[in-house]
Design a protein around this motif. Sequence first.
Motif, PDB file in Angstrom:
ATOM      1  N   ILE A 145       0.639 144.877   2.472  1.00 41.22           N
ATOM      2  CA  ILE A 145       1.237 145.868   3.361  1.00 41.22           C
ATOM      3  C   ILE A 145       1.344 145.279   4.766  1.00 41.22           C
ATOM      4  O   ILE A 145       0.327 144.908   5.370  1.00 41.22           O
ATOM      5  N   ALA A 146       2.549 145.188   5.286  1.00 35.92           N
ATOM      6  CA  ALA A 146       2.787 144.723   6.651  1.00 35.92           C
ATOM      7  C   ALA A 146       3.195 145.923   7.494  1.00 35.92           C
ATOM      8  O   ALA A 146       4.199 146.580   7.219  1.00 35.92           O
ATOM      9  N   VAL A 147       2.415 146.203   8.526  1.00 37.77           N
ATOM     10  CA  VAL A 147       2.628 147.401   9.343  1.00 37.77           C
ATOM     11  C   VAL A 147       2.367 147.041  10.796  1.00 37.77           C
ATOM     12  O   VAL A 147       1.575 146.148  11.097  1.00 37.77           O
ATOM     13  N   GLY A 148       3.057 147.713  11.717  1.00 34.12           N
ATOM     14  CA  GLY A 148       2.885 147.436  13.132  1.00 34.12           C
ATOM     15  C   GLY A 148       1.414 147.417  13.530  1.00 34.12           C
ATOM     16  O   GLY A 148       0.634 148.299  13.157  1.00 34.12           O
ATOM     17  N   ALA A 149       1.022 146.392  14.288  1.00 29.01           N
ATOM     18  CA  ALA A 149      -0.399 146.162  14.587  1.00 29.01           C
ATOM     19  C   ALA A 149      -1.063 147.355  15.243  1.00 29.01           C
ATOM     20  O   ALA A 149      -2.246 147.605  15.034  1.00 29.01           O
ATOM     21  N   GLY A 150      -0.336 148.116  16.029  1.00 25.26           N
ATOM     22  CA  GLY A 150      -0.920 149.267  16.692  1.00 25.26           C
ATOM     23  C   GLY A 150      -1.445 150.313  15.747  1.00 25.26           C
ATOM     24  O   GLY A 150      -2.318 151.111  16.118  1.00 25.26           O
ATOM     25  N   HIS A 151      -0.946 150.317  14.515  1.00 25.30           N
ATOM     26  CA  HIS A 151      -1.401 151.300  13.532  1.00 25.30           C
ATOM     27  C   HIS A 151      -2.740 150.924  12.904  1.00 25.30           C
ATOM     28  O   HIS A 151      -3.319 151.730  12.170  1.00 25.30           O
ATOM     29  N   LEU A 152      -3.232 149.715  13.171  1.00 23.27           N
ATOM     30  CA  LEU A 152      -4.446 149.239  12.507  1.00 23.27           C
ATOM     31  C   LEU A 152      -5.664 149.200  13.405  1.00 23.27           C
ATOM     32  O   LEU A 152      -6.723 148.726  12.978  1.00 23.27           O
ATOM     33  N   VAL A 153      -5.545 149.683  14.621  1.00 21.49           N
ATOM     34  CA  VAL A 153      -6.653 149.549  15.566  1.00 21.49           C
ATOM     35  C   VAL A 153      -7.127 150.916  16.046  1.00 21.49           C
ATOM     36  O   VAL A 153      -6.391 151.898  16.018  1.00 21.49           O
ATOM     37  N   GLY A 154      -8.390 150.949  16.478  1.00 14.71           N
ATOM     38  CA  GLY A 154      -8.935 152.132  17.101  1.00 14.71           C
ATOM     39  C   GLY A 154      -9.407 153.202  16.130  1.00 14.71           C
ATOM     40  O   GLY A 154      -9.212 153.106  14.917  1.00 14.71           O
TER      41      GLY A 154
END
Length: 275
Positions: free
Chosen positions: A241-250
């Motif tokens: 799954i490749a997804v915008g990095a902002g969706h994987l943090v915090g």
Amino acid sequence: MRALLLLLMLPFTVWAAPDDRPPFYQVEANGRTAWLLGTIHVGSRDFYPLPAPVESAFEQAQVLALEADPNDPEVPSLLARYGRSDTPLPEPLAKQVAQRCQQLGFVCDLGVSPWLLSAQLAMLQMAQAGYQPDLGVDSMLLSRKGQKPLWQLESMGRQMAIFTELSQSAQWAMLESTLEDADPTELVQAWRGGNAAELDALIRDGLSDSDELWQRLMVDRNHDMADTIGDWLERQDRVFIAVGAGHLVGPDGIPTLLKQAGVTVRDCWQEACQP
């Protein structure tokens, strides 16, 4: 807000190398495995090859999943549906946009939706800096998928609908942010180094004046995508799954939400992830 545009909505590039550590996770549930790669959506030739653990996981994957298929044949009709605005831009903002378009050598259509105009302007700015969407991670993975099926966390239609459903004031704020000059170095280095805390802080700082944008573009979408990934893990093994990095943090990021749902999540830069 500029950080959000670069990471989530708009194409951007970095000077990557095989020893970079973009956000990368392995998730497991029901005896099945998936990988989550945080991306920025455009790139340059020295972006490749991707780091070895990423390349290995991609080779082992049975399915490729993106946020949306950029080659969706429905894009023209979707743009006809979502790409126009019924409300004129405020005159001061319209003048600023026209001036910026002239500087970029672009003939602006001020009648398109503000979110779409934001994307167009950002694309032009990045292209003038030498960065191309066809060299972005998502595009390169898509070009290499071979016989792997392509799945979508959302879709082009869903993404356009989400942006169109934003209030006019939120869309105007997005457009205004695209007109600002910004040094991407801090953001780029955080992404390259896999510094999740810094990426999260940059995004939150950019959205600190807009509860609506944070809720609609981050929180709501992350919950929906985490639910989709959970459903996939009930029926399919080895999904990349490749997804915008902002969706994987915090604390609102997809890995955190999956952990809360009982999914095993490993940061592949902190512990070994087995393809």
